[in-house]
Write an enzyme that holds these catalytic residues in place. Structure first.
Site, PDB file in Angstrom:
ATOM      1  N   ASP A  24      45.618  44.672  51.583  1.00  8.44           N
ATOM      2  CA  ASP A  24      44.426  45.399  51.176  1.00  8.44           C
ATOM      3  C   ASP A  24      44.543  45.628  49.659  1.00  8.44           C
ATOM      4  O   ASP A  24      45.632  45.497  49.095  1.00  8.44           O
ATOM      5  CB  ASP A  24      44.376  46.730  51.943  1.00  8.44           C
ATOM      6  N   ASP A  26      42.466  48.277  47.275  1.00  8.86           N
ATOM      7  CA  ASP A  26      42.419  49.640  46.750  1.00  8.86           C
ATOM      8  C   ASP A  26      43.426  50.521  47.498  1.00  8.86           C
ATOM      9  O   ASP A  26      43.403  50.584  48.721  1.00  8.86           O
ATOM     10  CB  ASP A  26      40.992  50.198  46.909  1.00  8.86           C
TER      11      ASP A  26
HETATM   12 MG   LIG Z   1      42.620  50.547  50.780  1.00  6.37          MG
END
Ligand SMILES: [Mg+2]
Length: 345
Positions: A24, A26
């Site tokens: 992932d 962020d």
């Molecule tokens: Mg995230």
């Protein structure tokens, strides 16, 4: 000491046997404009291939790759899987070449629709064969209304497919927390009374796109959110690793629903290559208490009470000990009394 070190090295790491690591963005690789400490060098030193999965539909894979390269990561656009790409996968069986697709969103969706030989339209009057809806800062009432007009008929009555790239209710931007794609999809839903099909995390489609693209035999996902990254990995049937550098912290992990519990938890991405500290469980017959220890951390389960006995040198050790105490209890989290010190982790 030497003996201890040797035995620690024999422990597996969270990514032992992994050929592809899905990351992932962020809260894992960066936070706002800055790379998260230790993330870039940890990714660069991986033996496994790094693949980046993003729910954000506003940017193209090439734009995301360019952003990641600015931190010093080596990658191409192919190493990025976006939620619009997963949306295209869902649409493929419904459309013929040249079919019009109504796009609510920006370049991240447009380039994917055009790459598959479909035609981007913006109004219901152009008789689209499907609607794809994703976040872009430019999306306004007019686009939402056009989507609603195109989706008036339920799919059971010959209505067209409606694919939402993701269902995130909010999106963090420079000014604060703003309405996300899920909120905008909900506005259209209110008008048409039917439900969109979702492509992004926590659905498994993006993981499937990545696994097919790289013929991954043994992938793992590392993410900071239990309700998207980890739940999605569980649904896709792949190993899941939670990192504590983003949204979810110890308390949410300790109280996590069974469907969102990761296989491993690490403090930051250096933990990917570090041996997993063993968990020790000891039952004390005289009191009926059970002790859970990781490193120097110790947590006691006594009836319904879960309490901190000794904090570990690293918070992640205490969190793991607390998770073990809660997750192996014979009752649900709400039936346990967890001490405030543990819920503050
Ligand atoms: Mg995230």
């Amino acid at each position: 000491m030497a003996l201890l070190r040797r035995s620690a090295r024999q422990q597996p790491t969270p990514i032992d046997g992994i050929d592809c690591l899905y990351l992932d963005l962020d809260g894992v690789v960066y936070k706002g404009p800055d790379a998260i400490p230790h993330a870039v060098e940890s990714i660069r030193s991986l033996d496994a291939r790094a693949v980046y999965l993003t729910n954000n539909a506003s940017r193209t894979d090439a734009e995301v790759a360019g952003h990641l390269a600015s931190f010093g990561l080596e990658l191409t656009a192919e190493d990025v899987v976006t939620s619009p790409q997963a949306a295209m996968r869902l649409l493929a069986s419904h459309l013929e070449p040249g079919d019009p697709v109504l796009v609510v969103g920006g370049a991240g969706i447009v380039v994917e629709v055009e790459a598959r030989g479909w035609r981007v339209v913006r109004t219901a009057a152009e008789r689209p064969r499907a609607v794809v809806q994703g976040f872009h800062p430019s999306v306004g009432w007019q686009e939402l209304a056009e989507a609603a007009f195109a989706l008036q008929a339920p799919s059971a009555d010959g209505g067209i497919p409606w694919i939402a790239t993701n269902g995130d209710w909010t999106i963090p931007v420079a000014g604060g927390i703003a309405p996300g794609n899920g909120t905008l999809v909900s506005a259209v839903h209110t008008a048409v009374g039917r439900l969109a099909e979702f492509a992004g995390k926590p659905e498994r489609h993006m993981y499937d796109v990545a696994t097919e693209r790289f013929a991954a035999a043994s992938p793992a996902m590392v993410g900071d959110r239990l309700d998207t990254d980890i739940l999605g990995a569980r649904r896709a049937g792949i190993r899941s690793i939670m990192v504590l550098t983003g949204v979810d912290r110890g308390a949410s992990l300790i109280g996590a629903d069974e469907t969102m519990r990761p296989d491993h938890v690490i403090e930051d991405l250096r933990g990917l290559a570090e041996p997993i500290a063993p968990l020790r469980e000891t039952f004390e017959r005289s009191t009926g208490d059970t002790y859970f220890e990781v490193g120097t951390a110790a947590v006691r389960r006594s009836g319904i009470d879960i309490t901190l006995v000794r904090a570990g040198a690293r918070p992640v050790d205490t969190i793991r000990a607390a998770c073990a105490a809660v997750w192996t209890a014979d009752r649900a989290v709400l039936g346990l009394r967890i001490s405030d010190e543990l819920l503050a982790l």
